[in-house]
Design a protein around this motif. Structure first.
Motif, short mmCIF file in Angstrom:
data_model
loop_
_atom_site.label_atom_id
_atom_site.label_comp_id
_atom_site.label_asym_id
_atom_site.label_seq_id
_atom_site.Cartn_x
_atom_site.Cartn_y
_atom_site.Cartn_z
N GLU A 122 105.35 93.82 97.51
CA GLU A 122 104.70 93.07 97.22
C GLU A 122 102.89 93.33 97.34
OE1 GLU A 122 106.08 89.98 99.82
OE2 GLU A 122 107.95 90.60 99.15
N ASN A 123 102.47 94.12 97.35
CA ASN A 123 101.07 94.00 97.29
C ASN A 123 100.48 94.81 96.36
OD1 ASN A 123 98.87 93.93 99.35
ND2 ASN A 123 98.68 96.20 99.67
N ASP A 124 101.31 95.35 95.35
CA ASP A 124 100.35 95.11 94.07
C ASP A 124 100.72 94.04 93.22
OD1 ASP A 124 100.94 98.24 93.71
OD2 ASP A 124 102.47 98.32 92.36
N THR A 125 99.15 94.61 92.15
CA THR A 125 99.17 92.90 91.88
C THR A 125 99.83 93.24 89.80
OG1 THR A 125 97.30 94.29 90.30
CG2 THR A 125 96.98 93.19 92.61
N VAL A 126 99.89 92.01 90.02
CA VAL A 126 100.49 91.64 88.26
C VAL A 126 99.67 90.96 87.76
CG1 VAL A 126 102.60 90.04 87.09
CG2 VAL A 126 102.89 91.42 89.47
#
Lengths: 436, 436
Positions: free
Chosen positions: B107-111
């Motif tokens: 959930e901490n990864d960027t998209v």
């Protein structure tokens, strides 16, 4: 009365609707009184039959057009086949000898020679009938029809009559002029030479024997390829002194270009097409089975067939020929005496063709040396003969034919098939014909 | 880094090169550095891989585009399939849940969410990478890219930033304006909203759960057809307060119309065509195997495919959609994961199709209820399976399949065949698929 219709012409100027095997006179773009599309040759043939019932009509043409003519006018049409192209004097001489020696027409009978492709009203042919009557009554040895010019065209030869009477002796002929000279000729009362010649059959039989050394039609046919290419105007008309011209002021259009052709088409669209409301003076003639959509086009001609797609500003369409000469392409559609075919896919070592046979017709019994073929019947009923074996066929039936195998198909009803040709060197010339 | 590429769009505005199964992003009209034609989706995919190597790229799209995407990007491309069309918010939510629950992305990864079809230079994607870094560093919950306008366009929404800094908080959003309002917005420093959204995965997972009642990706997928059609701009962006925009002044073109598309094509001619010397600002994109000849055309687009032929004045090409809506036509070509097909003849009770299978690929093992089929192999080598029986095939081989018969073909080399379909009701939906 006798008519010789000269059916020549190449397929370049009305590309892509005309091609090497379909000259412009075979394109079906005019509507007859029943609203059915007809070609120039069908229109002229119908008009002559209406103006001069019971006259003999002979079509002088080359081998390549015979299938199209039979397809469009029926198998009973009278055709005088030129073994090769030799311009109008040899063509008219051969057709005249054909009337004399094959059809047994009297030398005292009159003959009118007409191009097969003018777009005219029926008065044109009644004028030609009048001219035949004048010739019958010995008004002159050779009679011409002259079209009253509507503009100083550079495309036609000019005939200068002695008087402005309806029938006048001819004072002089002028080659295709520039606009300035054309204007001068017109102010002198000149008429356009539209290629209509009327004479008694005996006159041209005599001329032919004077100019060519031959015995009869069969001899002339055999030596046809040795004859000089020379026009009837140059060989006969311009040397004749006992010659008259009848003026014709009715409608006449020679339909040589897309621009002039579209002037005669009753609708802007033939075939599947949509023009948006911002299109002006735009014509679509589409023989493909897919739609054309035009948006905001002005003074434009769009024409599509299995050969290609033309998109041209109207006036520029006249110079199409040299560009079409540069396009390398095999013949993609043809009318045959038995129906028609269209190439629907072409690869290096295969060609797929859709074939339509008219009811009651059949192909020649033939074989190919260098290609296998597969037929899949898609509609209609008929019978195939493959290496002597006859079988009934219906939609879904598949017939495979290896190179060398002799084959034909008879259509009991209208019949369509997909033919896949397979081979390294696929050519229309790879065809051997046999008696069945 | 993660990219979600939204691949939507209909096939109307770039007709006839796009159709109901080939959206504009699959048309191959751009040249890559090796001079090979590539589509918009291939170009964007290549550019992201170059700008952000080792990032996860997921394509969010509908079932109908899966074949085209695999055909153009390979079978290993990551696709999140929307069960039906539900606008951009449900599509982005589904893709985010796919990343979270199927791919296991933190959930901490960027998209970054991007449309699949802008025509841009590589700086566009480096700017998106910068934006992902900003999001990673908690610059804002939601980050946008804003294009510096080149003209007061009515086609785009506008973003009004607080300041003229490279990154600014967003003051306001404006819907597509008229030209007058667009001019005003631009003088206030507004940017075009180009549909690029950047966030941490957790942000959108939370938003999705706030707005939609579901448990996980699989649950969301199952109830997808019950979701409200709502755009991401409306559902999320315009309600978010912690939002920033980064301005982009590089080249950007959304290629929505033929007019804008032709601005990016390096040559006037793609495919077989001849333009005479009097043509100006005229483009031909021809996918047919027959030549197009243009004479004296100005500011004109000509495009031809198996679907139809477009001839349009450049500026008017933007209003093509309503006219194309009026053209009734089945799908005439399609790219499949295994290759492609083109309809080459369509009749009431038959359809003839040219099929190309890529080497190493095969169709599904399938049957049809209402039609018989005949295959004639025209090139390549492969193996057919018909009702469980495998056989090698080569050019010239014919395979007949009655309705109900199960069949497929494997291509050992690139393989082409002509398929004739025969039946009263031929439909792409008449297909039953089996395990082999």
């Amino acid at each position: 009365m006798n008519f010789i219709l000269l059916s020549g012409g190449s397929g370049k100027r009305l590309w892509p609707l005309s091609n090497d095997v379909r000259s412009k006179q075979f394109i079906k773009i005019f509507k007859n009184e029943d609203g059915i599309y007809e070609s120039m040759v069908q229109r002229v043939y119908r008009q002559i039959n209406a103006s001069a019932p019971n006259s003999n009509i002979t079509i002088a043409t080359s081998k390549t057009q015979v299938s199209s003519i039979k397809n469009q006018l029926g198998n009973n049409v009278d055709i005088c086949i030129e073994p090769c192209r030799r311009d109008t004097f040899p063509a008219i001489a051969l057709a005249a000898m054909y009337l004399h020696d094959v059809k047994g027409i009297s030398e005292n009978d009159t003959v009118a020679v007409c191009p097969v492709d003018p777009y005219v009203e029926k008065e044109y042919f009644s004028t030609i009938c009048e001219l035949q009557n004048e010739a019958k009554n010995n008004s002159a040895d050779l009679m011409l029809m002259g079209i009253e010019p509507t503009h100083p065209s550079e495309k036609y030869g000019y005939i200068i009559p002695e008087t402005s009477d309806k029938i006048s002796t001819v004072k002089e002929f002028k080659e295709k002029p520039d606009v300035q000279n054309a204007e001068k000729y017109i102010s002198d009362g000149a008429l356009w030479n539209c290629g209509v010649f009327i004479f008694k059959l005996g006159y041209i039989v005599k001329k032919a024997h004077e100019i060519i050394d031959f015995t009869d039609y069969y001899d002339l046919f055999d030596k046809y390829d040795t004859l000089e290419k020379i026009s009837f105007d140059y060989a006969v008309v311009e040397k004749e002194t006992n010659i008259k011209v009848m003026r014709f002021s009715g409608y006449w259009n020679d339909l040589g270009t897309w621009d002039s052709l579209t002037d005669e088409i009753p609708e802007n669209i033939i075939g599947k097409a949509v023009l948006n409301e911002n299109c002006e003076n735009t014509y679509v003639i589409n023989e493909l089975n897919i739609p054309v959509l035009c948006m905001g086009m002005k003074n434009t001609i769009v024409s599509a067939s299995a050969e290609g797609i033309l998109v041209s500003e109207k006036e520029q369409s006249g110079s199409i020929k040299s560009y079409v000469d540069g396009i390398e392409q095999g013949v993609m559609f043809a009318e045959k005496s038995w129906g028609s075919y269209t190439v629907i896919d072409a690869q290096d070592e295969s060609m797929t063709i859709k074939v339509t046979l008219n009811a009651g017709h059949s192909m020649n019994y033939h074989s190919h040396e260098c290609r296998d073929e597969v037929w899949t019947i898609i509609s209609g009923k008929g019978r195939t003969v493959v290496d002597g074996m006859e079988e009934s066929v219906k939609p879904g039936d598949v017939i495979t034919m290896e190179a060398g195998c002799r084959h034909t198909i008879f259509a009991d009803t209208e019949l369509q098939l997909i033919e896949v040709q397979l081979g390294r060197e696929i050519s229309v010339h790879d065809k051997q014909i046999f008696e069945l």
